[in-house]
Design a protein around this motif. Sequence first.
Motif, PDB file in Angstrom:
ATOM      1  N   MET A   1       0.814  -1.199   0.000  1.00  0.00           N
ATOM      2  CA  MET A   1       0.000   0.000   0.000  1.00  0.00           C
ATOM      3  C   MET A   1       0.857   1.264   0.000  1.00  0.00           C
ATOM      4  O   MET A   1       0.432   2.274  -0.489  1.00  0.00           O
ATOM      5  N   THR A   2       2.059   1.140   0.555  1.00  0.00           N
ATOM      6  CA  THR A   2       2.942   2.294   0.609  1.00  0.00           C
ATOM      7  C   THR A   2       3.316   2.744  -0.798  1.00  0.00           C
ATOM      8  O   THR A   2       3.332   3.938  -1.081  1.00  0.00           O
ATOM      9  N   GLY A   3       3.604   1.778  -1.676  1.00  0.00           N
ATOM     10  CA  GLY A   3       3.979   2.125  -3.045  1.00  0.00           C
ATOM     11  C   GLY A   3       2.859   2.796  -3.808  1.00  0.00           C
ATOM     12  O   GLY A   3       3.085   3.782  -4.528  1.00  0.00           O
ATOM     13  N   THR A   4       1.646   2.283  -3.659  1.00  0.00           N
ATOM     14  CA  THR A   4       0.534   2.904  -4.375  1.00  0.00           C
ATOM     15  C   THR A   4       0.189   4.266  -3.786  1.00  0.00           C
ATOM     16  O   THR A   4      -0.169   5.177  -4.520  1.00  0.00           O
ATOM     17  N   SER A   5       0.332   4.404  -2.485  1.00  0.00           N
ATOM     18  CA  SER A   5       0.094   5.714  -1.866  1.00  0.00           C
ATOM     19  C   SER A   5       1.151   6.712  -2.316  1.00  0.00           C
ATOM     20  O   SER A   5       0.829   7.869  -2.619  1.00  0.00           O
ATOM     21  N   ALA A   6       2.397   6.273  -2.381  1.00  0.00           N
ATOM     22  CA  ALA A   6       3.463   7.153  -2.861  1.00  0.00           C
ATOM     23  C   ALA A   6       3.240   7.518  -4.327  1.00  0.00           C
ATOM     24  O   ALA A   6       3.467   8.665  -4.729  1.00  0.00           O
ATOM     25  N   GLY A   7       2.791   6.551  -5.131  1.00  0.00           N
ATOM     26  CA  GLY A   7       2.491   6.830  -6.532  1.00  0.00           C
ATOM     27  C   GLY A   7       1.362   7.831  -6.683  1.00  0.00           C
ATOM     28  O   GLY A   7       1.416   8.737  -7.526  1.00  0.00           O
ATOM     29  N   TYR A   8       0.333   7.682  -5.852  1.00  0.00           N
ATOM     30  CA  TYR A   8      -0.788   8.620  -5.873  1.00  0.00           C
ATOM     31  C   TYR A   8      -0.306  10.025  -5.516  1.00  0.00           C
ATOM     32  O   TYR A   8      -0.601  10.990  -6.220  1.00  0.00           O
ATOM     33  N   LEU A   9       0.445  10.131  -4.407  1.00  0.00           N
ATOM     34  CA  LEU A   9       0.914  11.445  -3.966  1.00  0.00           C
ATOM     35  C   LEU A   9       1.876  12.068  -4.982  1.00  0.00           C
ATOM     36  O   LEU A   9       1.798  13.268  -5.258  1.00  0.00           O
ATOM     37  N   GLY A  10       2.753  11.247  -5.557  1.00  0.00           N
ATOM     38  CA  GLY A  10       3.659  11.753  -6.581  1.00  0.00           C
ATOM     39  C   GLY A  10       2.916  12.246  -7.806  1.00  0.00           C
ATOM     40  O   GLY A  10       3.258  13.279  -8.386  1.00  0.00           O
ATOM     41  N   GLY A  11       1.904  11.515  -8.198  1.00  0.00           N
ATOM     42  CA  GLY A  11       1.096  11.941  -9.334  1.00  0.00           C
ATOM     43  C   GLY A  11       0.367  13.242  -9.068  1.00  0.00           C
ATOM     44  O   GLY A  11       0.285  14.117  -9.943  1.00  0.00           O
ATOM     45  N   GLN A  12      -0.153  13.381  -7.859  1.00  0.00           N
ATOM     46  CA  GLN A  12      -0.859  14.618  -7.514  1.00  0.00           C
ATOM     47  C   GLN A  12       0.103  15.810  -7.481  1.00  0.00           C
ATOM     48  O   GLN A  12      -0.256  16.908  -7.893  1.00  0.00           O
ATOM     49  N   LEU A  13       1.314  15.572  -6.982  1.00  0.00           N
ATOM     50  CA  LEU A  13       2.309  16.647  -6.980  1.00  0.00           C
ATOM     51  C   LEU A  13       2.725  17.013  -8.398  1.00  0.00           C
ATOM     52  O   LEU A  13       2.965  18.187  -8.701  1.00  0.00           O
ATOM     53  N   ALA A  14       2.800  16.019  -9.274  1.00  0.00           N
ATOM     54  CA  ALA A  14       3.232  16.277 -10.651  1.00  0.00           C
ATOM     55  C   ALA A  14       2.209  17.092 -11.428  1.00  0.00           C
ATOM     56  O   ALA A  14       2.585  17.886 -12.303  1.00  0.00           O
ATOM     57  N   ILE A  15       0.934  16.918 -11.140  1.00  0.00           N
ATOM     58  CA  ILE A  15      -0.088  17.646 -11.911  1.00  0.00           C
ATOM     59  C   ILE A  15      -0.534  18.938 -11.239  1.00  0.00           C
ATOM     60  O   ILE A  15      -1.344  19.666 -11.794  1.00  0.00           O
ATOM     61  N   THR A  18      -1.323  22.470 -13.074  1.00  0.00           N
ATOM     62  CA  THR A  18      -1.614  22.269 -14.493  1.00  0.00           C
ATOM     63  C   THR A  18      -3.125  22.283 -14.692  1.00  0.00           C
ATOM     64  O   THR A  18      -3.898  22.409 -13.744  1.00  0.00           O
ATOM     65  N   ALA A  19      -3.531  22.109 -15.936  1.00  0.00           N
ATOM     66  CA  ALA A  19      -4.960  22.088 -16.247  1.00  0.00           C
ATOM     67  C   ALA A  19      -5.607  20.743 -15.904  1.00  0.00           C
ATOM     68  O   ALA A  19      -6.818  20.597 -15.955  1.00  0.00           O
ATOM     69  N   ILE A  20      -4.807  19.766 -15.531  1.00  0.00           N
ATOM     70  CA  ILE A  20      -5.333  18.442 -15.202  1.00  0.00           C
ATOM     71  C   ILE A  20      -5.983  18.497 -13.828  1.00  0.00           C
ATOM     72  O   ILE A  20      -5.372  18.970 -12.864  1.00  0.00           O
ATOM     73  N   PRO A  21      -7.225  18.041 -13.711  1.00  0.00           N
ATOM     74  CA  PRO A  21      -7.880  18.093 -12.398  1.00  0.00           C
ATOM     75  C   PRO A  21      -7.240  17.106 -11.422  1.00  0.00           C
ATOM     76  O   PRO A  21      -6.803  16.022 -11.808  1.00  0.00           O
ATOM     77  N   THR A  22      -7.169  17.488 -10.162  1.00  0.00           N
ATOM     78  CA  THR A  22      -6.587  16.616  -9.142  1.00  0.00           C
ATOM     79  C   THR A  22      -7.617  15.592  -8.694  1.00  0.00           C
ATOM     80  O   THR A  22      -8.818  15.774  -8.876  1.00  0.00           O
ATOM     81  N   ALA A  23      -7.133  14.519  -8.119  1.00  0.00           N
ATOM     82  CA  ALA A  23      -7.998  13.456  -7.608  1.00  0.00           C
ATOM     83  C   ALA A  23      -7.866  13.428  -6.093  1.00  0.00           C
ATOM     84  O   ALA A  23      -6.757  13.434  -5.559  1.00  0.00           O
TER      85      ALA A  23
END
Length: 138
Positions: A1-15, A18-23
């Motif tokens: 779960m740590t990896g997917t949570s880190a991936g989620y947080l990294g993705g949110q930081l990356a967008i 930008t014009a991409i809506p956050t989740a």
Amino acid sequence: MTGTSAGYLGGQLAIRGTAIPTASLGDPAVLRAVLLTGGYLAATALIGVGVGALVRHSGAAIGTLFALMFVPTIVVGLFGEHGVVVGRFMPLLMLLNSVAVLSPGSGLFNGWVSVLLMYGYAAVAIVCGGVLLRSRDA
């Protein structure tokens, strides 16, 4: 779960910015996707442990796990829409509805059923590996 949570947080930081809506994790579909992706990856790792106990050679175990995960999906894909009946039992196609937030694949199991089925596969792999390991190496 740590990896997917880190991936989620990294993705949110990356967008961010930008014009991409956050989740938001407050959205049940997003939270489900993050949790089920972690569960799917954990089940895949457990299948790898079972295959490793069966094969007892790291290179062969990795190759076997790769073959179990990808080859059936490719073969089922050759049958197009008719392959979904069998393909919904294939690990990579089960992942589709586990991570789908907006549009789940039609004809496939829902995410929760897919992850439970993956844990069933993992249980079979670990039991088979344990029995063989005990009988062969006792």
